[in-house]
Design a protein around this motif. Structure first.
Motif, PDB file in Angstrom:
ATOM      1  N   UNK A  28      -2.288  11.721  -4.520  1.00  0.00           N
ATOM      2  CA  UNK A  28      -2.825  10.748  -5.471  1.00  0.00           C
ATOM      3  C   UNK A  28      -1.936   9.521  -5.501  1.00  0.00           C
ATOM      4  N   UNK A  29      -2.482   8.347  -5.140  1.00  0.00           N
ATOM      5  CA  UNK A  29      -1.635   7.161  -5.036  1.00  0.00           C
ATOM      6  C   UNK A  29      -1.189   6.663  -6.392  1.00  0.00           C
ATOM      7  N   UNK A  30      -1.781   7.202  -7.458  1.00  0.00           N
ATOM      8  CA  UNK A  30      -1.328   6.820  -8.783  1.00  0.00           C
ATOM      9  C   UNK A  30       0.120   7.202  -9.044  1.00  0.00           C
ATOM     10  N   UNK A  31       0.682   8.054  -8.208  1.00  0.00           N
ATOM     11  CA  UNK A  31       2.066   8.465  -8.355  1.00  0.00           C
ATOM     12  C   UNK A  31       2.986   7.688  -7.421  1.00  0.00           C
ATOM     13  N   UNK A  32       2.421   6.737  -6.686  1.00  0.00           N
ATOM     14  CA  UNK A  32       3.172   5.987  -5.696  1.00  0.00           C
ATOM     15  C   UNK A  32       3.212   4.506  -6.032  1.00  0.00           C
ATOM     16  N   UNK A  33       4.292   3.851  -5.637  1.00  0.00           N
ATOM     17  CA  UNK A  33       4.246   2.404  -5.534  1.00  0.00           C
ATOM     18  C   UNK A  33       3.891   2.083  -4.087  1.00  0.00           C
ATOM     19  N   UNK A  34       3.287   0.932  -3.868  1.00  0.00           N
ATOM     20  CA  UNK A  34       2.786   0.599  -2.543  1.00  0.00           C
ATOM     21  C   UNK A  34       3.060  -0.858  -2.219  1.00  0.00           C
ATOM     22  N   UNK A  35       3.030  -1.162  -0.934  1.00  0.00           N
ATOM     23  CA  UNK A  35       3.310  -2.529  -0.525  1.00  0.00           C
ATOM     24  C   UNK A  35       2.596  -2.904   0.757  1.00  0.00           C
ATOM     25  N   UNK A  92       0.936  -8.385  12.660  1.00  0.00           N
ATOM     26  CA  UNK A  92       0.418  -7.046  12.375  1.00  0.00           C
ATOM     27  C   UNK A  92       0.752  -6.752  10.921  1.00  0.00           C
ATOM     28  N   UNK A  93      -0.249  -6.312  10.170  1.00  0.00           N
ATOM     29  CA  UNK A  93      -0.069  -6.040   8.751  1.00  0.00           C
ATOM     30  C   UNK A  93      -0.082  -4.542   8.510  1.00  0.00           C
ATOM     31  N   UNK A  94       0.886  -4.094   7.719  1.00  0.00           N
ATOM     32  CA  UNK A  94       1.055  -2.670   7.439  1.00  0.00           C
ATOM     33  C   UNK A  94       1.026  -2.413   5.935  1.00  0.00           C
ATOM     34  N   UNK A  95       0.418  -1.311   5.534  1.00  0.00           N
ATOM     35  CA  UNK A  95       0.600  -0.871   4.155  1.00  0.00           C
ATOM     36  C   UNK A  95       1.625   0.257   4.145  1.00  0.00           C
ATOM     37  N   UNK A  96       2.283   0.403   3.026  1.00  0.00           N
ATOM     38  CA  UNK A  96       3.353   1.375   2.885  1.00  0.00           C
ATOM     39  C   UNK A  96       3.330   1.955   1.481  1.00  0.00           C
ATOM     40  N   UNK A  97       3.888   3.141   1.340  1.00  0.00           N
ATOM     41  CA  UNK A  97       3.892   3.807   0.041  1.00  0.00           C
ATOM     42  C   UNK A  97       5.174   4.603  -0.138  1.00  0.00           C
ATOM     43  N   UNK A  98       5.553   4.757  -1.379  1.00  0.00           N
ATOM     44  CA  UNK A  98       6.714   5.586  -1.702  1.00  0.00           C
ATOM     45  C   UNK A  98       6.441   6.308  -3.018  1.00  0.00           C
ATOM     46  N   UNK A 111       8.715   5.220   2.434  1.00  0.00           N
ATOM     47  CA  UNK A 111       8.790   6.316   3.402  1.00  0.00           C
ATOM     48  C   UNK A 111       7.519   6.423   4.236  1.00  0.00           C
ATOM     49  N   UNK A 112       6.384   6.098   3.650  1.00  0.00           N
ATOM     50  CA  UNK A 112       5.104   6.334   4.309  1.00  0.00           C
ATOM     51  C   UNK A 112       4.493   5.005   4.760  1.00  0.00           C
TER      52      UNK A 112
END
Length: 122
Positions: A28-35, A92-98, A111-112
């Protein structure tokens, strides 16, 4: 663990707009910050936007005012709306999550990572 898949890249004219999407699965991405990050040929990867799990946002000064990051935790999606695109936005554009509440624009926060989607402005 979360898996990330970006889409929405492509070729666009100078001054045009583009909306990138990132679909998260596995948690659940609600537990992650993303960028959102980008990397142009021969340059280092740079963070351009980040969103906390509570919706707080931050942007790179170089793109502030032209981009908007948003997320939909229920749908498991992250988006990046880009306006007034310039040739220097080609990358190149990337999304990331932690798995944390708040992230910055440094890649070490995350990390992701997704596999990236190419944006070309000409």
């Amino acid at each position: 663990h979360v898996q990330l898949v970006e889409s929405g890249g492509g070729s666009v004219q100078i001054g045009g707009s583009l909306r990138l999407s990132c679909v998260a699965s596995g948690d659940t991405i609600g537990r992650y910050c993303m960028g959102w990050f980008r990397q142009a040929p021969g340059k280092e990867r740079e963070g351009i936007a980040a969103i906390d799990n509570n919706g707080g946002t931050r942007y790179h000064d170089g793109v502030k005012g032209r981009i908007t990051i948003s997320h939909d935790a229920d749908k498991g999606t992250l988006a990046l709306k880009m306006d007034d695109l310039k040739p220097e936005d080609t990358a190149m554009y990337y999304c990331a999550a932690e798995f944390r509440g708040r992230c910055g624009l440094g890649s070490s926060f995350y990390k992701y990572w997704g596999q990236g989607t190419q944006v070309t402005v000409s």
